[in-house]
Scaffold this motif. Structure first.
Motif, PDB file in Angstrom:
ATOM      1  N   SER A  74       2.785  -7.491   0.716  1.00 24.26           N
ATOM      2  CA  SER A  74       2.368  -6.095   0.736  1.00 24.26           C
ATOM      3  C   SER A  74       2.266  -5.568   2.169  1.00 24.26           C
ATOM      4  O   SER A  74       2.732  -4.469   2.474  1.00 24.26           O
ATOM      5  CB  SER A  74       1.029  -5.964   0.012  1.00 24.26           C
ATOM      6  N   GLU A  86       1.534   6.303   0.452  1.00 25.60           N
ATOM      7  CA  GLU A  86       0.206   6.117  -0.124  1.00 25.60           C
ATOM      8  C   GLU A  86       0.159   4.979  -1.142  1.00 25.60           C
ATOM      9  O   GLU A  86      -0.790   4.214  -1.170  1.00 25.60           O
ATOM     10  CB  GLU A  86      -0.282   7.416  -0.778  1.00 25.60           C
ATOM     11  N   HIS A  87       1.195   4.836  -1.959  1.00 24.44           N
ATOM     12  CA  HIS A  87       1.168   3.771  -2.963  1.00 24.44           C
ATOM     13  C   HIS A  87       1.192   2.387  -2.324  1.00 24.44           C
ATOM     14  O   HIS A  87       0.570   1.461  -2.832  1.00 24.44           O
ATOM     15  CB  HIS A  87       2.292   3.946  -3.996  1.00 24.44           C
ATOM     16  N   LEU A  88       1.890   2.230  -1.185  1.00 21.59           N
ATOM     17  CA  LEU A  88       1.890   0.937  -0.497  1.00 21.59           C
ATOM     18  C   LEU A  88       0.556   0.677   0.184  1.00 21.59           C
ATOM     19  O   LEU A  88       0.059  -0.455   0.179  1.00 21.59           O
ATOM     20  CB  LEU A  88       3.021   0.862   0.528  1.00 21.59           C
ATOM     21  N   SER A  90      -2.344   1.858  -0.786  1.00 24.00           N
ATOM     22  CA  SER A  90      -3.297   1.588  -1.863  1.00 24.00           C
ATOM     23  C   SER A  90      -3.127   0.171  -2.408  1.00 24.00           C
ATOM     24  O   SER A  90      -4.115  -0.541  -2.629  1.00 24.00           O
ATOM     25  CB  SER A  90      -3.122   2.625  -2.969  1.00 24.00           C
ATOM     26  N   ALA A  91      -1.889  -0.244  -2.610  1.00 24.14           N
ATOM     27  CA  ALA A  91      -1.637  -1.587  -3.145  1.00 24.14           C
ATOM     28  C   ALA A  91      -2.129  -2.659  -2.182  1.00 24.14           C
ATOM     29  O   ALA A  91      -2.808  -3.611  -2.592  1.00 24.14           O
ATOM     30  CB  ALA A  91      -0.150  -1.771  -3.428  1.00 24.14           C
ATOM     31  N   ASP A  94      -5.953  -2.714  -2.156  1.00 24.21           N
ATOM     32  CA  ASP A  94      -6.504  -3.323  -3.373  1.00 24.21           C
ATOM     33  C   ASP A  94      -6.360  -4.847  -3.361  1.00 24.21           C
ATOM     34  O   ASP A  94      -7.276  -5.561  -3.787  1.00 24.21           O
ATOM     35  CB  ASP A  94      -5.810  -2.759  -4.615  1.00 24.21           C
TER      36      ASP A  94
END
Length: 115
Positions: A74, A86-88, A90-91, A94
């Motif tokens: 990641s 943003e999705h990277l 967020s991943a 998390d």
């Protein structure tokens, strides 16, 4: 010296001298600790602001060292994009806050095998 003592000293050394001045074992420990603190407190974007996106391979390598391959992948993906979708973000955040693929005990075991 125990693994826990080495971990504590590495974190103290990193806080005092910074990421780039550390020996390899200290760097692995400190990079993981920093990623956890920044992600837990302010999010991964704060870690990137502090160290720059060009330092993401350092963090990815630290997680690779302890076997947290999903976290490492990641962080590597974030470093490769040149931008931070943003999705990277967020991943990656998390995965780190969830301690996916590793635990403190894994880090202690990793350190004890190298001292």
């Amino acid at each position: 010296m125990s693994g826990i003592e080495v971990i504590n000293r590495a974190i103290a050394a990193g806080e005092k001298m910074g990421l780039r001045a550390l020996a390899p074992l200290e760097l692995t420990i400190f990079a993981i600790a920093e990623a956890e603190v920044y992600c837990d407190k302010d999010g991964i974007d704060a870690l990137i602001r502090r160290y720059g996106s060009d330092s993401l391979p350092v963090f990815a390598n630290a997680f690779t060292e302890i076997g947290a391959m999903e976290v490492a992948a990641s962080l590597s993906a974030l470093g490769e994009t040149g931008v931070t979708p943003e999705h990277l973000l967020s991943a990656a955040n998390d995965l780190i806050t969830g301690r996916v693929g590793y635990s403190y005990e894994n880090i202690v075991t990793y350190v004890e095998a190298r001292i």
